[in-house]
Write a protein that holds these residues in place. Structure first.
Motif, short mmCIF file in Angstrom:
data_model
loop_
_atom_site.label_atom_id
_atom_site.label_comp_id
_atom_site.label_asym_id
_atom_site.label_seq_id
_atom_site.Cartn_x
_atom_site.Cartn_y
_atom_site.Cartn_z
N THR A 1 -4.70 13.95 -3.50
CA THR A 1 -3.98 12.77 -3.05
C THR A 1 -4.68 11.55 -3.63
OG1 THR A 1 -5.32 12.42 -1.08
CG2 THR A 1 -3.41 13.92 -0.86
N PRO A 2 -4.02 10.39 -3.64
CA PRO A 2 -4.71 9.18 -4.10
C PRO A 2 -5.99 8.90 -3.31
CG PRO A 2 -2.36 8.77 -3.97
CD PRO A 2 -2.60 10.12 -3.37
N ALA A 3 -5.98 9.15 -2.01
CA ALA A 3 -7.18 8.91 -1.19
C ALA A 3 -8.30 9.86 -1.59
CB ALA A 3 -6.84 9.07 0.30
N GLY B 1 0.74 3.66 -3.07
CA GLY B 1 0.31 5.01 -2.68
C GLY B 1 1.33 6.07 -3.06
N GLU C 1 0.69 9.00 -5.58
CA GLU C 1 0.85 10.35 -5.03
C GLU C 1 1.73 11.19 -5.96
OE1 GLU C 1 0.20 13.10 -1.87
OE2 GLU C 1 0.00 10.98 -1.37
N SER D 1 -9.65 8.80 -5.04
CA SER D 1 -10.47 7.60 -4.91
C SER D 1 -11.84 7.93 -4.32
CB SER D 1 -9.75 6.57 -4.05
OG SER D 1 -10.56 5.45 -3.84
N ALA E 1 0.84 -1.21 0.00
CA ALA E 1 0.00 0.00 0.00
C ALA E 1 0.87 1.26 0.00
CB ALA E 1 -0.94 -0.01 1.20
N ARG E 2 1.95 1.25 0.78
CA ARG E 2 2.84 2.42 0.80
C ARG E 2 3.48 2.63 -0.57
NH1 ARG E 2 4.15 0.52 5.97
NH2 ARG E 2 5.97 -0.59 5.18
#
Length: 166
Positions: free
Chosen positions: A61-63, A48, A52, A66, A44-45
């Protein structure tokens, strides 16, 4: 007096008995080499950080990307449904939405008796997501050439059984 206090507060760190250190080291090495949680966090890091970097020009951000994509893709504007789709607990979802709301990208409202909260993309949010989608598509194509992104979907789907309360 101060020297005495420091001396008394400095406790000697206890070490495990020498004969158990080898067992502990071996057990810890096995856990470090086999821990599913560690591997998932590492992957995930890495994913991500990759996204990013690629999404930087969009200001998302990716979050955030999403979350906004999930909002745009569904007709159910309720926070409960959005939390379920994204796998976020309600308080985390609310915090993330508040950040987007401060940026003018989403609007949050309470419907009727204040038990049902709704959120949707604002016009600015729609434009930002529309700008970010081609950037994401390019990043997705790039990452798909490097790793099997189907494995990430498969992992997410197969781990649904682990959800607390499911």
């Amino acid at each position: 007096m101060q020297l005495l206090y420091m001396h008394l507060s400095m406790k000697k760190v206890r070490q495990p008995p020498r004969d158990r250190r080898g067992e502990l080291r071996e057990a810890a090495a096995f856990a470090a080499a086999e821990c599913a949680g560690s591997f998932v966090r590492l992957a995930a890091r890495r994913v991500g950080a990759f996204l990013e970097n690629r999404l930087t020009p969009t200001g998302l951000t990716p979050a955030q990307f999403s979350l906004m994509a999930h909002m745009a893709a569904s007709q159910d504007d309720s926070l409960g449904a959005l939390a379920k789709r994204t796998g976020l607990d309600p308080s985390t979802l609310t915090r993330n939405l508040q950040v987007l709301a401060r940026q003018g990208l989403v609007e949050i409202a309470i419907q009727g008796d204040s038990r049902r909260k709704l959120a949707w993309l604002t016009e600015i949010g729609v434009r930002r997501l529309a700008f970010a989608l081609p950037v994401w598509r390019e990043a997705h194509a790039e990452i798909s050439a490097l790793i099997d992104v189907g494995l990430t979907r498969s992992l997410a789907e197969s781990t649904a059984i682990l959800e607390i309360g499911a």
